[in-house]
Design a protein around this motif. Structure first.
Motif, short mmCIF file in Angstrom:
data_model
loop_
_atom_site.label_atom_id
_atom_site.label_comp_id
_atom_site.label_asym_id
_atom_site.label_seq_id
_atom_site.Cartn_x
_atom_site.Cartn_y
_atom_site.Cartn_z
N VAL A 168 -19.64 8.26 -9.60
CA VAL A 168 -18.48 9.13 -9.49
C VAL A 168 -18.64 10.16 -8.37
N LYS A 169 -19.87 10.64 -8.15
CA LYS A 169 -20.11 11.64 -7.11
C LYS A 169 -19.81 11.10 -5.72
N ASN A 170 -19.92 9.79 -5.52
CA ASN A 170 -19.69 9.19 -4.21
C ASN A 170 -18.30 8.58 -4.07
N CYS A 171 -17.50 8.68 -5.11
CA CYS A 171 -16.14 8.12 -5.05
C CYS A 171 -15.18 9.19 -4.54
N TYR A 172 -14.25 8.79 -3.73
CA TYR A 172 -13.25 9.71 -3.21
C TYR A 172 -11.88 9.11 -3.42
N LEU A 173 -11.01 9.86 -4.06
CA LEU A 173 -9.64 9.42 -4.26
C LEU A 173 -8.72 10.39 -3.54
N ASP A 174 -7.87 9.86 -2.69
CA ASP A 174 -6.88 10.66 -1.99
C ASP A 174 -5.68 10.78 -2.93
N LEU A 175 -5.67 11.85 -3.72
CA LEU A 175 -4.62 12.01 -4.73
C LEU A 175 -3.23 12.11 -4.12
N ASN A 176 -3.11 12.77 -2.96
CA ASN A 176 -1.80 12.86 -2.32
C ASN A 176 -1.29 11.48 -1.93
N SER A 177 -2.16 10.66 -1.40
CA SER A 177 -1.78 9.30 -1.03
C SER A 177 -1.40 8.49 -2.27
N LEU A 178 -2.17 8.63 -3.33
CA LEU A 178 -1.88 7.91 -4.57
C LEU A 178 -0.54 8.35 -5.15
N ALA A 193 2.00 9.61 -3.49
CA ALA A 193 3.06 9.12 -2.61
C ALA A 193 3.32 7.64 -2.88
N ARG A 194 2.25 6.87 -3.07
CA ARG A 194 2.43 5.44 -3.39
C ARG A 194 3.12 5.26 -4.73
N GLU A 195 2.77 6.11 -5.70
CA GLU A 195 3.40 6.04 -7.02
C GLU A 195 4.89 6.36 -6.91
N GLU A 196 5.24 7.43 -6.19
CA GLU A 196 6.65 7.81 -6.02
C GLU A 196 7.44 6.71 -5.33
N LEU A 197 6.85 6.11 -4.30
CA LEU A 197 7.52 5.01 -3.59
C LEU A 197 7.74 3.82 -4.53
N ALA A 198 6.72 3.49 -5.32
CA ALA A 198 6.84 2.38 -6.26
C ALA A 198 7.93 2.65 -7.30
N ILE A 199 8.00 3.88 -7.77
CA ILE A 199 9.03 4.25 -8.76
C ILE A 199 10.42 4.14 -8.14
N ARG A 200 10.57 4.68 -6.90
CA ARG A 200 11.88 4.58 -6.22
C ARG A 200 12.28 3.13 -6.01
N GLN A 201 11.32 2.30 -5.60
CA GLN A 201 11.62 0.88 -5.38
C GLN A 201 12.01 0.20 -6.69
N ALA A 202 11.30 0.51 -7.77
CA ALA A 202 11.62 -0.08 -9.07
C ALA A 202 13.00 0.36 -9.55
N GLU A 203 13.34 1.64 -9.34
CA GLU A 203 14.66 2.13 -9.73
C GLU A 203 15.75 1.44 -8.91
N ALA A 204 15.52 1.30 -7.61
CA ALA A 204 16.50 0.63 -6.74
C ALA A 204 16.68 -0.83 -7.16
N GLU A 205 15.58 -1.49 -7.47
CA GLU A 205 15.67 -2.88 -7.91
C GLU A 205 16.38 -3.00 -9.25
N SER A 206 16.14 -2.05 -10.15
CA SER A 206 16.78 -2.13 -11.47
C SER A 206 18.29 -1.91 -11.37
N GLU A 207 18.73 -1.11 -10.37
CA GLU A 207 20.16 -0.90 -10.17
C GLU A 207 20.86 -2.16 -9.67
N ARG A 208 20.10 -3.08 -9.15
CA ARG A 208 20.67 -4.32 -8.63
C ARG A 208 20.80 -5.39 -9.72
N ILE A 209 20.41 -5.06 -10.93
CA ILE A 209 20.50 -6.01 -12.04
C ILE A 209 21.69 -5.62 -12.91
N GLY A 210 22.63 -6.53 -13.03
CA GLY A 210 23.82 -6.28 -13.85
C GLY A 210 23.50 -6.33 -15.32
N VAL A 211 24.10 -5.43 -16.08
CA VAL A 211 23.91 -5.37 -17.52
C VAL A 211 25.15 -5.95 -18.19
#
Length: 180
Positions: A78-88, A90-108
């Motif tokens: 763990v001491k040698n691991c580095y996680l770029d939380l800002n990058s993570l 941003a990737r999470e927010e992008l994935a959520i936006r993409q999932a929301e956009a895709e879900s809006e394209r599905i008719g109910v």
């Protein structure tokens, strides 16, 4: 050399190995872990400094040749691991936006044919769902049964364009459906 529990010490965590499998696949990497009960070794390929790495899960029985290349630090320290939380984040927010956009394209509450028509129209025109109505170019509305006769609204030119595209897409979908 097929691996079994007696050879497991050669797969010590952190060591660099060169492996040739029984399927003639050859690669080098660092041992991340070895699970004795399942006889699976997890190997990380790729440069130590690179941000992208390939992880392989390999049944040890498939190891034909194994060469020890050297020892390194514990890859899971763990001491040698580095996680770029800002990058993570941003990737999470992008994935959520993409999932929301895709879900809006599905008719109910629409048929698969209606969804296919929507998907086909979306390739050439901006479309969205308004409950079970397809809204094209924010003006023209296509209601069930999604035929050229069920097109309304918008300018006469936009209306005619949507009717034409709808007619061609229905023919294409009908041809594809009967061809299968």
């Amino acid at each position: 050399m097929a691996m079994d529990g007696s050879n497991a010490e050669e797969l010590a965590i952190g060591c660099f190995v060169s492996i040739k499998t029984t399927l003639s696949d050859e690669f080098q990497g660092q041992v991340i872990t070895f699970d004795r009960p399942s006889n699976i070794v997890v190997i990380q390929e790729g440069s130590k400094g690179g941000s992208r790495r390939n992880i392989r899960l390999l049944k040890a029985n498939y190891i034909k040749e194994l060469s020890y290349l050297g020892q390194a630090e514990d890859p899971l320290d763990v001491k040698n691991c580095y996680l770029d939380l800002n990058s993570l984040r941003a990737r999470e927010e992008l994935a959520i936006r993409q999932a929301e956009a895709e879900s809006e394209r599905i008719g109910v509450g629409v048929t698969s044919q209606a969804q296919n028509i929507f998907d086909a129209l979306s390739k050439t025109l901006p479309v969205r769902w308004d409950k079970t109505v397809i809204v094209v170019m924010n003006a023209v509305r296509v209601s069930s049964p999604y035929t050229p006769e069920s097109v309304s609204g918008g300018t006469p030119a936009a209306n005619e364009r949507v009717k034409k595209v709808l007619e061609l897409e229905r023919k294409r979908l009908q041809t594809r459906g009967s061809g299968q």
